[in-house]
Design a protein around this motif. Structure first.
Motif, PDB file in Angstrom:
ATOM      1  N   LEU A  64     -68.557 -37.775  24.397  1.00  0.00           N
ATOM      2  CA  LEU A  64     -67.194 -38.131  23.983  1.00  0.00           C
ATOM      3  C   LEU A  64     -66.501 -38.998  25.030  1.00  0.00           C
ATOM      4  O   LEU A  64     -65.665 -39.837  24.685  1.00  0.00           O
ATOM      5  CB  LEU A  64     -66.400 -36.865  23.695  1.00  0.00           C
ATOM      6  CG  LEU A  64     -66.866 -36.131  22.426  1.00  0.00           C
ATOM      7  CD1 LEU A  64     -66.288 -34.713  22.380  1.00  0.00           C
ATOM      8  CD2 LEU A  64     -66.482 -36.899  21.175  1.00  0.00           C
TER       9      LEU A  64
ATOM     10  N   TYR B 197     -67.308 -42.451  24.194  1.00  0.00           N
ATOM     11  CA  TYR B 197     -66.413 -42.943  23.154  1.00  0.00           C
ATOM     12  C   TYR B 197     -65.064 -43.363  23.730  1.00  0.00           C
ATOM     13  O   TYR B 197     -64.545 -44.440  23.432  1.00  0.00           O
ATOM     14  CB  TYR B 197     -66.185 -41.860  22.096  1.00  0.00           C
ATOM     15  CG  TYR B 197     -67.088 -41.949  20.902  1.00  0.00           C
ATOM     16  CD1 TYR B 197     -67.107 -43.085  20.089  1.00  0.00           C
ATOM     17  CD2 TYR B 197     -67.917 -40.891  20.565  1.00  0.00           C
ATOM     18  CE1 TYR B 197     -67.935 -43.156  18.988  1.00  0.00           C
ATOM     19  CE2 TYR B 197     -68.757 -40.953  19.462  1.00  0.00           C
ATOM     20  CZ  TYR B 197     -68.761 -42.090  18.673  1.00  0.00           C
ATOM     21  OH  TYR B 197     -69.579 -42.165  17.579  1.00  0.00           O
ATOM     22  N   THR B 198     -64.455 -42.475  24.517  1.00  0.00           N
ATOM     23  CA  THR B 198     -63.112 -42.785  25.023  1.00  0.00           C
ATOM     24  C   THR B 198     -63.136 -43.984  25.964  1.00  0.00           C
ATOM     25  O   THR B 198     -62.201 -44.786  25.984  1.00  0.00           O
ATOM     26  CB  THR B 198     -62.479 -41.568  25.720  1.00  0.00           C
ATOM     27  OG1 THR B 198     -63.342 -41.105  26.772  1.00  0.00           O
ATOM     28  CG2 THR B 198     -62.236 -40.437  24.735  1.00  0.00           C
TER      29      THR B 198
ATOM     30  N   GLY C 176     -59.537 -31.484  23.104  1.00  0.00           N
ATOM     31  CA  GLY C 176     -60.706 -32.176  23.629  1.00  0.00           C
ATOM     32  C   GLY C 176     -60.700 -32.243  25.140  1.00  0.00           C
ATOM     33  O   GLY C 176     -61.717 -31.997  25.800  1.00  0.00           O
TER      34      GLY C 176
ATOM     35  N   PHE D  52     -66.871 -36.323  14.873  1.00  0.00           N
ATOM     36  CA  PHE D  52     -65.687 -37.058  15.312  1.00  0.00           C
ATOM     37  C   PHE D  52     -65.094 -37.926  14.206  1.00  0.00           C
ATOM     38  O   PHE D  52     -63.896 -37.815  13.894  1.00  0.00           O
ATOM     39  CB  PHE D  52     -66.053 -37.923  16.527  1.00  0.00           C
ATOM     40  CG  PHE D  52     -64.911 -38.716  17.092  1.00  0.00           C
ATOM     41  CD1 PHE D  52     -63.943 -38.118  17.872  1.00  0.00           C
ATOM     42  CD2 PHE D  52     -64.814 -40.084  16.852  1.00  0.00           C
ATOM     43  CE1 PHE D  52     -62.883 -38.847  18.403  1.00  0.00           C
ATOM     44  CE2 PHE D  52     -63.769 -40.821  17.375  1.00  0.00           C
ATOM     45  CZ  PHE D  52     -62.801 -40.202  18.151  1.00  0.00           C
TER      46      PHE D  52
ATOM     47  N   ALA E  35     -71.609 -35.147  18.097  1.00  0.00           N
ATOM     48  CA  ALA E  35     -70.233 -35.589  18.319  1.00  0.00           C
ATOM     49  C   ALA E  35     -69.838 -36.658  17.310  1.00  0.00           C
ATOM     50  O   ALA E  35     -68.733 -36.633  16.747  1.00  0.00           O
ATOM     51  CB  ALA E  35     -70.068 -36.123  19.744  1.00  0.00           C
TER      52      ALA E  35
END
Length: 306
Positions: free
Chosen positions: A150, A153-154, A68, A222, A218
């Motif tokens: 993403l 998200y992180t 990723g 994910f 995603a």
């Protein structure tokens, strides 16, 4: 106040604000930090204080990072020469450096899983193949749109881990320190890829449609992948097999019930679909105050190991 803390405060101030859609957005300049963590291999299956099932859930997340982060690096690097803002170009270079350090540390972390007989290499290879296929089959802008999705998200996961210290308190200290470092830097650079997208591709309807589609894609990929990785890791782990259904229920409670750390992310996740969204609308730069202390502790722990 230490030099690094002063730098954070300075970069958070209006003097370093870039032109964001909202005047209350904050710009924080990321910094590449070359840290090593060396978590103990004999704790790879039970390092989290909540037990082996939560440990394997976190391990499953770690398996997604090397491939990723390579996609994130390539996506931002492909536009770096087009960035018109010198401060943003500097931030993009630091973003690439941070993600490279994350990838290196998670490769070492993931190798501990292989050494313990867990199916880490197989799952890591699946992730590389999937992301390589996406990069090969989509327009140049889509990997960057997937990156900003993403990265949201992180950043949300990082915020959760730091905002609720009880999520990790009591875990094996080297693993906990590594996850906290990763969380801090994900918050520190959370807007960089988004800003690169806006500066190089633009704002407006195209931005909203593509980034929303990327977030939908995603999300659809994910969570099923995380669930599959967790299942395969837990099936291969003796402690999880012994815990049986109770272990899986404990993880579900951890993620979705009470405390429900993943469930708590939903409102901020939904904010991504607002037309006027920007990552720093969630102004959590205050969480970066612990960076200095964490860096010092990580360096001291590494020196002790050596």
């Amino acid at each position: 106040m230490s030099k690094n803390a002063s730098d954070i405060a300075e970069h958070t101030a209006s003097a370093t604000q870039r032109e964001f859609p909202h005047s209350d957005n904050v710009a924080v300049m990321p910094e590449r930090r070359d840290l090593h963590f060396l978590p103990p291999g004999d704790r790879i299956s039970d390092w989290h204080q909540a037990g082996p099932n939560v440990t394997q859930f976190m391990n499953a997340l770690s398996l997604l990072f090397p491939a990723g982060e390579r996609m994130f690096i390539d996506a931002v690097r492909s536009y770096r020469d087009e960035i018109p803002d010198p401060d943003l170009k500097k931030a993009a270079t630091a973003f690439i450096g941070q993600e490279a350090m994350h990838s290196r540390e998670h490769i070492e972390y993931n190798a501990l899983m292989d050494a313990a007989g867990l199916p880490a290499a197989k799952l890591d290879q699946f992730t590389w193949r999937l992301l390589d296929w996406i990069k090969a089959k989509t327009p140049k802008s889509f990997p960057l749109a997937a990156t900003i999705a993403l990265e949201h998200y992180t950043a949300l996961m990082g915020d959760m881990l730091l905002r609720y210290p009880e999520m990790m308190n009591g875990s094996q200290e080297d693993f906990e320190r590594m996850w906290r470092w990763h969380a801090l830097e994900e918050i520190e650079h959370k807007a960089v890829a988004y800003d690169v997208y806006e500066k190089c591709i633009g704002r407006g309807p195209r931005n909203w449609v593509e980034r929303s589609a990327a977030m939908a894609a995603a999300t659809a990929l994910f969570w099923p992948i995380v669930a599959s990785f967790y299942w395969q890791m837990s099936r291969a782990d003796e402690k999880c097999r012994k815990a049986g259904v109770r272990g899986h229920l404990k993880l579900l409670n951890f993620a979705l019930g009470k405390p429900g750390y993943i469930r708590r992310m939903v409102p901020e996740w939904l904010s991504y679909f607002q037309y006027s969204f920007h990552p720093w609308q969630q102004n959590n730069a205050d969480l970066l105050a612990e960076l200095d202390e964490l860096v010092e502790n990580a360096e001291a722990a590494y020196a002790t190991h050596h």
